[in-house]
Scaffold this motif. Structure first.
Motif, PDB file in Angstrom:
ATOM      1  N   LEU A   1      46.420  22.943  31.625  1.00  0.00           N
ATOM      2  CA  LEU A   1      47.039  23.913  30.432  1.00  0.00           C
ATOM      3  C   LEU A   1      47.376  24.960  31.203  1.00  0.00           C
ATOM      4  O   LEU A   1      46.538  25.526  32.006  1.00  0.00           O
ATOM      5  CB  LEU A   1      46.119  24.024  29.025  1.00  0.00           C
ATOM      6  N   PRO A   2      48.467  25.861  30.652  1.00  0.00           N
ATOM      7  CA  PRO A   2      48.773  27.360  31.326  1.00  0.00           C
ATOM      8  C   PRO A   2      47.908  28.170  31.176  1.00  0.00           C
ATOM      9  O   PRO A   2      47.131  28.250  30.004  1.00  0.00           O
ATOM     10  CB  PRO A   2      50.230  27.296  30.964  1.00  0.00           C
ATOM     11  N   PHE A   3      47.626  28.985  32.068  1.00  0.00           N
ATOM     12  CA  PHE A   3      47.122  30.436  31.619  1.00  0.00           C
ATOM     13  C   PHE A   3      48.011  31.640  32.116  1.00  0.00           C
ATOM     14  O   PHE A   3      48.560  31.386  33.274  1.00  0.00           O
ATOM     15  CB  PHE A   3      45.508  30.480  32.039  1.00  0.00           C
ATOM     16  N   ALA A   4      47.940  32.719  31.514  1.00  0.00           N
ATOM     17  CA  ALA A   4      48.883  33.659  31.931  1.00  0.00           C
ATOM     18  C   ALA A   4      48.391  35.163  31.609  1.00  0.00           C
ATOM     19  O   ALA A   4      47.527  35.113  30.743  1.00  0.00           O
ATOM     20  CB  ALA A   4      50.494  33.590  31.240  1.00  0.00           C
ATOM     21  N   GLY A   5      48.730  36.078  32.410  1.00  0.00           N
ATOM     22  CA  GLY A   5      48.408  37.487  32.095  1.00  0.00           C
ATOM     23  C   GLY A   5      48.904  38.553  33.167  1.00  0.00           C
ATOM     24  O   GLY A   5      50.183  38.005  33.517  1.00  0.00           O
ATOM     25  N   LEU A   6      48.134  39.525  33.286  1.00  0.00           N
ATOM     26  CA  LEU A   6      48.359  40.480  34.103  1.00  0.00           C
ATOM     27  C   LEU A   6      47.427  40.704  35.397  1.00  0.00           C
ATOM     28  O   LEU A   6      46.251  40.519  34.911  1.00  0.00           O
ATOM     29  CB  LEU A   6      48.416  41.750  33.346  1.00  0.00           C
ATOM     30  N   ALA A   7      47.892  41.052  36.436  1.00  0.00           N
ATOM     31  CA  ALA A   7      47.042  41.104  37.886  1.00  0.00           C
ATOM     32  C   ALA A   7      47.222  42.618  38.010  1.00  0.00           C
ATOM     33  O   ALA A   7      48.609  43.000  37.856  1.00  0.00           O
ATOM     34  CB  ALA A   7      47.646  40.211  38.865  1.00  0.00           C
ATOM     35  N   HIS A   8      46.165  43.085  38.216  1.00  0.00           N
ATOM     36  CA  HIS A   8      46.127  44.507  38.703  1.00  0.00           C
ATOM     37  C   HIS A   8      45.550  44.558  40.192  1.00  0.00           C
ATOM     38  O   HIS A   8      44.492  43.997  40.403  1.00  0.00           O
ATOM     39  CB  HIS A   8      45.441  45.500  37.946  1.00  0.00           C
ATOM     40  N   LEU A   9      46.326  45.148  41.062  1.00  0.00           N
ATOM     41  CA  LEU A   9      45.877  44.951  42.678  1.00  0.00           C
ATOM     42  C   LEU A   9      45.653  46.272  43.328  1.00  0.00           C
ATOM     43  O   LEU A   9      46.825  46.936  43.271  1.00  0.00           O
ATOM     44  CB  LEU A   9      46.668  43.846  43.380  1.00  0.00           C
ATOM     45  N   ALA A  10      44.606  46.638  43.745  1.00  0.00           N
ATOM     46  CA  ALA A  10      44.578  48.121  44.371  1.00  0.00           C
ATOM     47  C   ALA A  10      43.879  47.837  45.950  1.00  0.00           C
ATOM     48  O   ALA A  10      43.121  46.830  46.075  1.00  0.00           O
ATOM     49  CB  ALA A  10      43.608  49.002  43.790  1.00  0.00           C
ATOM     50  N   TYR A  11      44.408  48.614  46.826  1.00  0.00           N
ATOM     51  CA  TYR A  11      43.824  48.662  48.193  1.00  0.00           C
ATOM     52  C   TYR A  11      43.591  50.068  48.893  1.00  0.00           C
ATOM     53  O   TYR A  11      44.565  50.925  48.511  1.00  0.00           O
ATOM     54  CB  TYR A  11      44.570  47.701  49.088  1.00  0.00           C
ATOM     55  N   LEU A  12      42.658  50.196  49.884  1.00  0.00           N
ATOM     56  CA  LEU A  12      42.684  51.433  50.344  1.00  0.00           C
ATOM     57  C   LEU A  12      43.614  51.431  51.589  1.00  0.00           C
ATOM     58  O   LEU A  12      42.760  50.616  52.527  1.00  0.00           O
ATOM     59  CB  LEU A  12      41.280  51.923  50.690  1.00  0.00           C
ATOM     60  N   PRO A  13      44.399  51.782  51.935  1.00  0.00           N
ATOM     61  CA  PRO A  13      45.399  51.340  53.317  1.00  0.00           C
ATOM     62  C   PRO A  13      44.660  52.114  54.445  1.00  0.00           C
ATOM     63  O   PRO A  13      43.922  53.205  54.293  1.00  0.00           O
ATOM     64  CB  PRO A  13      46.770  51.910  52.856  1.00  0.00           C
TER      65      PRO A  13
END
Length: 196
Positions: free
Chosen positions: A90-102
């Motif tokens: 079954l589907p799941f969907a949403g928002l991803a938030h991605l952070a990195y310290l360069p």
């Protein structure tokens, strides 16, 4: 391996027959080919390496604007994603938030979106998806820390079982400097409060 569309069509016909339907009736006649097309799209990331999207980096000290070095994290919020839960398909969907310290190298923001899309385009569970995104960024970019927060609604929760249409699941995957909750508190606040 790409999705075997002909086989998906055959299996869809068989599934329709197994639930007591007639796959040749007008409303279902095109369903097997539609399912094959859908599955080819939903599972396009099965054999794709997310690292390919992170291969083209930009030097922050030798790049076009070395005087604009980031002193903190790079945070990309609200990346829409969809996936398919491997437990019930079954589907799941949403928002991803991605952070990195360069570190010395940064990557175009679109590459981060592609990493999320590639890894989401496989049979998944949300917990593993977040960990895979964090691993890909951590292992293939010059980072001092990575944080991935996923907030998704799951068909297995909203459409079956408890049938909770408003429920969502939040998972966090952290690497490096963001492993400690205190170190990621500012980013969590930015993610949670940006709509206010």
């Amino acid at each position: 391996m790409t999705v075997d569309r002909a086989r998906v069509e055959r299996l869809t016909r068989e599934l329709l027959e197994a639930i007591g339907e007639n796959p040749d009736r007008p409303g279902l006649k095109q369903t097997p080919s539609r399912m094959a097309e859908l599955y080819a799209e939903l599972f396009a990331g099965v054999d794709e390496d997310p690292a390919t999207h992170l291969a083209r980096t930009i030097s922050v000290t030798r790049g076009p604007a070395p005087e604009t070095l980031a002193s903190g994290a790079v945070l990309l919020r609200d990346i829409r994603f969809r996936s398919v839960c491997e437990h019930h398909l079954l589907p799941f969907a949403g928002l991803a938030h991605l952070a990195y310290l360069p570190g010395e190298q940064v990557v175009g923001l679109g590459a981060l979106v592609k990493v999320v899309e590639t890894l989401a385009s496989r049979p998944q569970v949300q917990e593993r998806l977040g960990e895979q995104i964090a691993d890909a960024v951590d292992e293939h970019l010059d980072t001092r820390g990575v944080l991935v927060v996923l907030d998704a609604s799951h068909g297995c929760v909203t459409m079956r079982g408890g049938r909770q249409p408003m429920a969502s699941t939040v998972t966090i995957a952290a690497r490096g400097a963001f492993v400690e909750p205190a170190a990621r508190a500012e980013l969590i606040a930015l993610i949670g409060g940006h709509g206010e």
